[in-house]
Design a protein around this motif. Structure first.
Motif, PDB file in Angstrom:
ATOM      1  N   ALA A  16      70.869  80.728  -3.753  1.00 28.41           N
ATOM      2  CA  ALA A  16      71.376  81.768  -4.655  1.00 28.41           C
ATOM      3  C   ALA A  16      72.526  82.536  -4.012  1.00 28.41           C
ATOM      4  O   ALA A  16      73.525  82.845  -4.679  1.00 28.41           O
ATOM      5  N   MET A  17      72.417  82.829  -2.725  1.00 28.98           N
ATOM      6  CA  MET A  17      73.472  83.559  -2.035  1.00 28.98           C
ATOM      7  C   MET A  17      74.751  82.724  -1.983  1.00 28.98           C
ATOM      8  O   MET A  17      75.852  83.235  -2.188  1.00 28.98           O
ATOM      9  N   MET A  71      75.587  80.245  -4.051  1.00 32.96           N
ATOM     10  CA  MET A  71      76.126  80.091  -5.401  1.00 32.96           C
ATOM     11  C   MET A  71      76.872  81.360  -5.824  1.00 32.96           C
ATOM     12  O   MET A  71      77.925  81.288  -6.454  1.00 32.96           O
ATOM     13  N   GLY A  72      76.335  82.516  -5.459  1.00 36.03           N
ATOM     14  CA  GLY A  72      77.015  83.777  -5.769  1.00 36.03           C
ATOM     15  C   GLY A  72      78.361  83.863  -5.074  1.00 36.03           C
ATOM     16  O   GLY A  72      79.359  84.272  -5.671  1.00 36.03           O
ATOM     17  N   ALA A  73      78.402  83.443  -3.820  1.00 37.97           N
ATOM     18  CA  ALA A  73      79.657  83.477  -3.065  1.00 37.97           C
ATOM     19  C   ALA A  73      80.674  82.506  -3.658  1.00 37.97           C
ATOM     20  O   ALA A  73      81.858  82.815  -3.768  1.00 37.97           O
ATOM     21  N   MET A  74      80.207  81.353  -4.082  1.00 41.50           N
ATOM     22  CA  MET A  74      81.127  80.353  -4.630  1.00 41.50           C
ATOM     23  C   MET A  74      81.543  80.672  -6.062  1.00 41.50           C
ATOM     24  O   MET A  74      82.622  80.277  -6.500  1.00 41.50           O
ATOM     25  N   ASN A  79      71.956  80.409   8.132  1.00 40.37           N
ATOM     26  CA  ASN A  79      72.786  80.589   6.937  1.00 40.37           C
ATOM     27  C   ASN A  79      72.417  81.871   6.199  1.00 40.37           C
ATOM     28  O   ASN A  79      73.287  82.582   5.708  1.00 40.37           O
ATOM     29  N   ARG A  80      71.127  82.167   6.110  1.00 39.71           N
ATOM     30  CA  ARG A  80      70.701  83.390   5.431  1.00 39.71           C
ATOM     31  C   ARG A  80      71.255  84.615   6.133  1.00 39.71           C
ATOM     32  O   ARG A  80      71.761  85.539   5.491  1.00 39.71           O
ATOM     33  N   ARG A  81      71.199  84.609   7.461  1.00 37.17           N
ATOM     34  CA  ARG A  81      71.755  85.747   8.227  1.00 37.17           C
ATOM     35  C   ARG A  81      73.257  85.875   7.994  1.00 37.17           C
ATOM     36  O   ARG A  81      73.776  86.971   7.781  1.00 37.17           O
TER      37      ARG A  81
END
Length: 72
Positions: A4-5, A7-10, A66-68
């Motif tokens: 989700a993070m 996809m939001g960035a892209m 990646n989450r960090r």
């Protein structure tokens, strides 16, 4: 959460989205190659349970990093 993070960035588009997409592909290819080498060389173990557990652990560390990075 990481999907989700990302996809939001892209979804924002632009150069940052292109960099994130390229990074995602590069990371996935490298992680899969590393896992294949570990499987072939026996580093994941010999029992099916060990192979599965060690495969999950292999990816878990990459997902955590990646989450960090994406949370910043």
């Amino acid at each position: 959460m990481v999907i989700a993070m990302r996809m939001g960035a892209m979804a924002m588009g632009g150069p940052a989205a292109s960099r994130e997409a390229r990074l995602m592909i590069d990371e996935k290819l490298a992680a899969n190659i590393d896992l294949g080498i570990d499987l072939i060389t026996g580093k994941l173990g010999t029992r099916p349970e060990a192979v599965i557990s060690n495969s999950i652990a292999h990816y878990a560390g990459k997902v955590r990093s990646n989450r960090r990075r994406l949370a910043k």
